[in-house]
Design a protein around this motif. Sequence first.
Motif, PDB file in Angstrom:
ATOM      1  N   LYS A   4       0.873  -1.176   0.000  1.00 53.38           N
ATOM      2  CA  LYS A   4       0.000   0.000   0.000  1.00 53.38           C
ATOM      3  C   LYS A   4       0.906   1.220   0.000  1.00 53.38           C
ATOM      4  O   LYS A   4       1.949   1.227   0.646  1.00 53.38           O
ATOM      5  CB  LYS A   4      -0.889   0.015   1.242  1.00 53.38           C
ATOM      6  CG  LYS A   4      -1.850  -1.158   1.313  1.00 53.38           C
ATOM      7  CD  LYS A   4      -2.753  -1.054   2.509  1.00 53.38           C
ATOM      8  CE  LYS A   4      -1.984  -1.404   3.765  1.00 53.38           C
ATOM      9  NZ  LYS A   4      -2.832  -1.472   4.966  1.00 53.38           N
ATOM     10  N   TYR A   5       0.475   2.241  -0.719  1.00 50.04           N
ATOM     11  CA  TYR A   5       1.260   3.457  -0.835  1.00 50.04           C
ATOM     12  C   TYR A   5       0.529   4.643  -0.230  1.00 50.04           C
ATOM     13  O   TYR A   5      -0.695   4.755  -0.334  1.00 50.04           O
ATOM     14  CB  TYR A   5       1.510   3.808  -2.307  1.00 50.04           C
ATOM     15  CG  TYR A   5       2.462   2.904  -3.037  1.00 50.04           C
ATOM     16  CD1 TYR A   5       3.717   2.598  -2.516  1.00 50.04           C
ATOM     17  CD2 TYR A   5       2.120   2.383  -4.273  1.00 50.04           C
ATOM     18  CE1 TYR A   5       4.596   1.790  -3.214  1.00 50.04           C
ATOM     19  CE2 TYR A   5       3.004   1.575  -4.974  1.00 50.04           C
ATOM     20  CZ  TYR A   5       4.233   1.284  -4.441  1.00 50.04           C
ATOM     21  OH  TYR A   5       5.118   0.493  -5.132  1.00 50.04           O
ATOM     22  N   LEU A   6       1.300   5.549   0.363  1.00 52.55           N
ATOM     23  CA  LEU A   6       0.832   6.885   0.718  1.00 52.55           C
ATOM     24  C   LEU A   6       1.715   7.865  -0.034  1.00 52.55           C
ATOM     25  O   LEU A   6       2.943   7.861   0.127  1.00 52.55           O
ATOM     26  CB  LEU A   6       0.938   7.153   2.226  1.00 52.55           C
ATOM     27  CG  LEU A   6       0.524   8.580   2.626  1.00 52.55           C
ATOM     28  CD1 LEU A   6      -0.978   8.791   2.417  1.00 52.55           C
ATOM     29  CD2 LEU A   6       0.924   8.885   4.061  1.00 52.55           C
ATOM     30  N   LEU A   7       1.088   8.683  -0.875  1.00 49.43           N
ATOM     31  CA  LEU A   7       1.825   9.694  -1.621  1.00 49.43           C
ATOM     32  C   LEU A   7       1.930  10.951  -0.778  1.00 49.43           C
ATOM     33  O   LEU A   7       0.920  11.466  -0.279  1.00 49.43           O
ATOM     34  CB  LEU A   7       1.115  10.029  -2.932  1.00 49.43           C
ATOM     35  CG  LEU A   7       0.821   8.861  -3.872  1.00 49.43           C
ATOM     36  CD1 LEU A   7       0.124   9.370  -5.128  1.00 49.43           C
ATOM     37  CD2 LEU A   7       2.064   8.085  -4.213  1.00 49.43           C
ATOM     38  N   ASP A   8       3.135  11.443  -0.627  1.00 49.29           N
ATOM     39  CA  ASP A   8       3.379  12.696   0.079  1.00 49.29           C
ATOM     40  C   ASP A   8       2.626  13.820  -0.641  1.00 49.29           C
ATOM     41  O   ASP A   8       2.350  13.724  -1.836  1.00 49.29           O
ATOM     42  CB  ASP A   8       4.880  12.966   0.094  1.00 49.29           C
ATOM     43  CG  ASP A   8       5.314  13.930   1.167  1.00 49.29           C
ATOM     44  OD1 ASP A   8       4.461  14.477   1.881  1.00 49.29           O
ATOM     45  OD2 ASP A   8       6.538  14.154   1.283  1.00 49.29           O
ATOM     46  N   GLU A   9       2.329  14.884   0.063  1.00 50.73           N
ATOM     47  CA  GLU A   9       1.510  15.947  -0.535  1.00 50.73           C
ATOM     48  C   GLU A   9       2.174  16.654  -1.703  1.00 50.73           C
ATOM     49  O   GLU A   9       1.505  17.281  -2.503  1.00 50.73           O
ATOM     50  CB  GLU A   9       1.064  16.954   0.517  1.00 50.73           C
ATOM     51  CG  GLU A   9       2.154  17.849   1.053  1.00 50.73           C
ATOM     52  CD  GLU A   9       1.617  18.799   2.094  1.00 50.73           C
ATOM     53  OE1 GLU A   9       1.226  19.921   1.719  1.00 50.73           O
ATOM     54  OE2 GLU A   9       1.587  18.411   3.282  1.00 50.73           O
ATOM     55  N   ASN A  10       3.478  16.549  -1.831  1.00 49.49           N
ATOM     56  CA  ASN A  10       4.173  17.189  -2.948  1.00 49.49           C
ATOM     57  C   ASN A  10       4.320  16.291  -4.165  1.00 49.49           C
ATOM     58  O   ASN A  10       4.943  16.669  -5.146  1.00 49.49           O
ATOM     59  CB  ASN A  10       5.542  17.695  -2.494  1.00 49.49           C
ATOM     60  CG  ASN A  10       5.406  18.790  -1.455  1.00 49.49           C
ATOM     61  OD1 ASN A  10       4.601  19.693  -1.626  1.00 49.49           O
ATOM     62  ND2 ASN A  10       6.153  18.696  -0.384  1.00 49.49           N
ATOM     63  N   VAL A  11       3.754  15.093  -4.099  1.00 51.70           N
ATOM     64  CA  VAL A  11       3.756  14.178  -5.237  1.00 51.70           C
ATOM     65  C   VAL A  11       2.496  14.450  -6.045  1.00 51.70           C
ATOM     66  O   VAL A  11       1.391  14.495  -5.499  1.00 51.70           O
ATOM     67  CB  VAL A  11       3.814  12.707  -4.768  1.00 51.70           C
ATOM     68  CG1 VAL A  11       3.636  11.754  -5.943  1.00 51.70           C
ATOM     69  CG2 VAL A  11       5.127  12.435  -4.039  1.00 51.70           C
ATOM     70  N   ASP A  12       2.666  14.640  -7.346  1.00 52.65           N
ATOM     71  CA  ASP A  12       1.547  14.947  -8.233  1.00 52.65           C
ATOM     72  C   ASP A  12       0.472  13.866  -8.133  1.00 52.65           C
ATOM     73  O   ASP A  12       0.783  12.663  -8.175  1.00 52.65           O
ATOM     74  CB  ASP A  12       2.057  15.046  -9.671  1.00 52.65           C
ATOM     75  CG  ASP A  12       1.057  15.668 -10.617  1.00 52.65           C
ATOM     76  OD1 ASP A  12      -0.131  15.300 -10.590  1.00 52.65           O
ATOM     77  OD2 ASP A  12       1.490  16.531 -11.411  1.00 52.65           O
ATOM     78  N   LEU A  13      -0.778  14.267  -8.018  1.00 53.18           N
ATOM     79  CA  LEU A  13      -1.884  13.324  -7.867  1.00 53.18           C
ATOM     80  C   LEU A  13      -2.134  12.485  -9.113  1.00 53.18           C
ATOM     81  O   LEU A  13      -2.892  11.516  -9.067  1.00 53.18           O
ATOM     82  CB  LEU A  13      -3.157  14.062  -7.453  1.00 53.18           C
ATOM     83  CG  LEU A  13      -3.122  14.652  -6.039  1.00 53.18           C
ATOM     84  CD1 LEU A  13      -4.421  15.391  -5.732  1.00 53.18           C
ATOM     85  CD2 LEU A  13      -2.852  13.571  -5.007  1.00 53.18           C
ATOM     86  N   ILE A  14      -1.470  12.816 -10.226  1.00 54.31           N
ATOM     87  CA  ILE A  14      -1.589  11.966 -11.410  1.00 54.31           C
ATOM     88  C   ILE A  14      -1.095  10.552 -11.101  1.00 54.31           C
ATOM     89  O   ILE A  14      -1.598   9.575 -11.647  1.00 54.31           O
ATOM     90  CB  ILE A  14      -0.860  12.559 -12.632  1.00 54.31           C
ATOM     91  CG1 ILE A  14      -1.306  11.837 -13.906  1.00 54.31           C
ATOM     92  CG2 ILE A  14       0.658  12.494 -12.461  1.00 54.31           C
ATOM     93  CD1 ILE A  14      -0.890  12.515 -15.187  1.00 54.31           C
TER      94      ILE A  14
END
Length: 128
Positions: A4-14
């Motif tokens: 499972k991944y959590l994308l940091d807020e500075n990672v593009d939501l694409i």
Amino acid sequence: MTLKYLLDENVDLIYQSQLQRRSPNVVVWAVGNPGTPPKSTLDPEILCWCEEYNCVLVTNNRKSMPVHLTDHIAEGRHVPGILILNPDLSIGQTLDELILIAEASFDDEYQDRIVHLPLPSRNDAYIE
């Protein structure tokens, strides 16, 4: 096993939308999504959240994340892993890397580690 991944807020939501489209079995959340840490959450708190929810953090943070991980481990805590994105990779190349990692990883393969994308190829691993 599927990570499972959590994308940091500075990672593009694409990355979130395309991961979900290309590999529906991969669980991917982004900071600021319902049930995740809100935007502007400090990195040490994000690491605690990742530990609690067993998520690998995907981030662009190359400078302070090693320090935060060292502090986190020194407190007797763990994190399933941290993946650092490479700005020289295309979105498609990054997605391929994330899908490969999510679908082909062993349990705890990235625990308490920071891994920079791309992963070394098999041939690179044997070059001396």
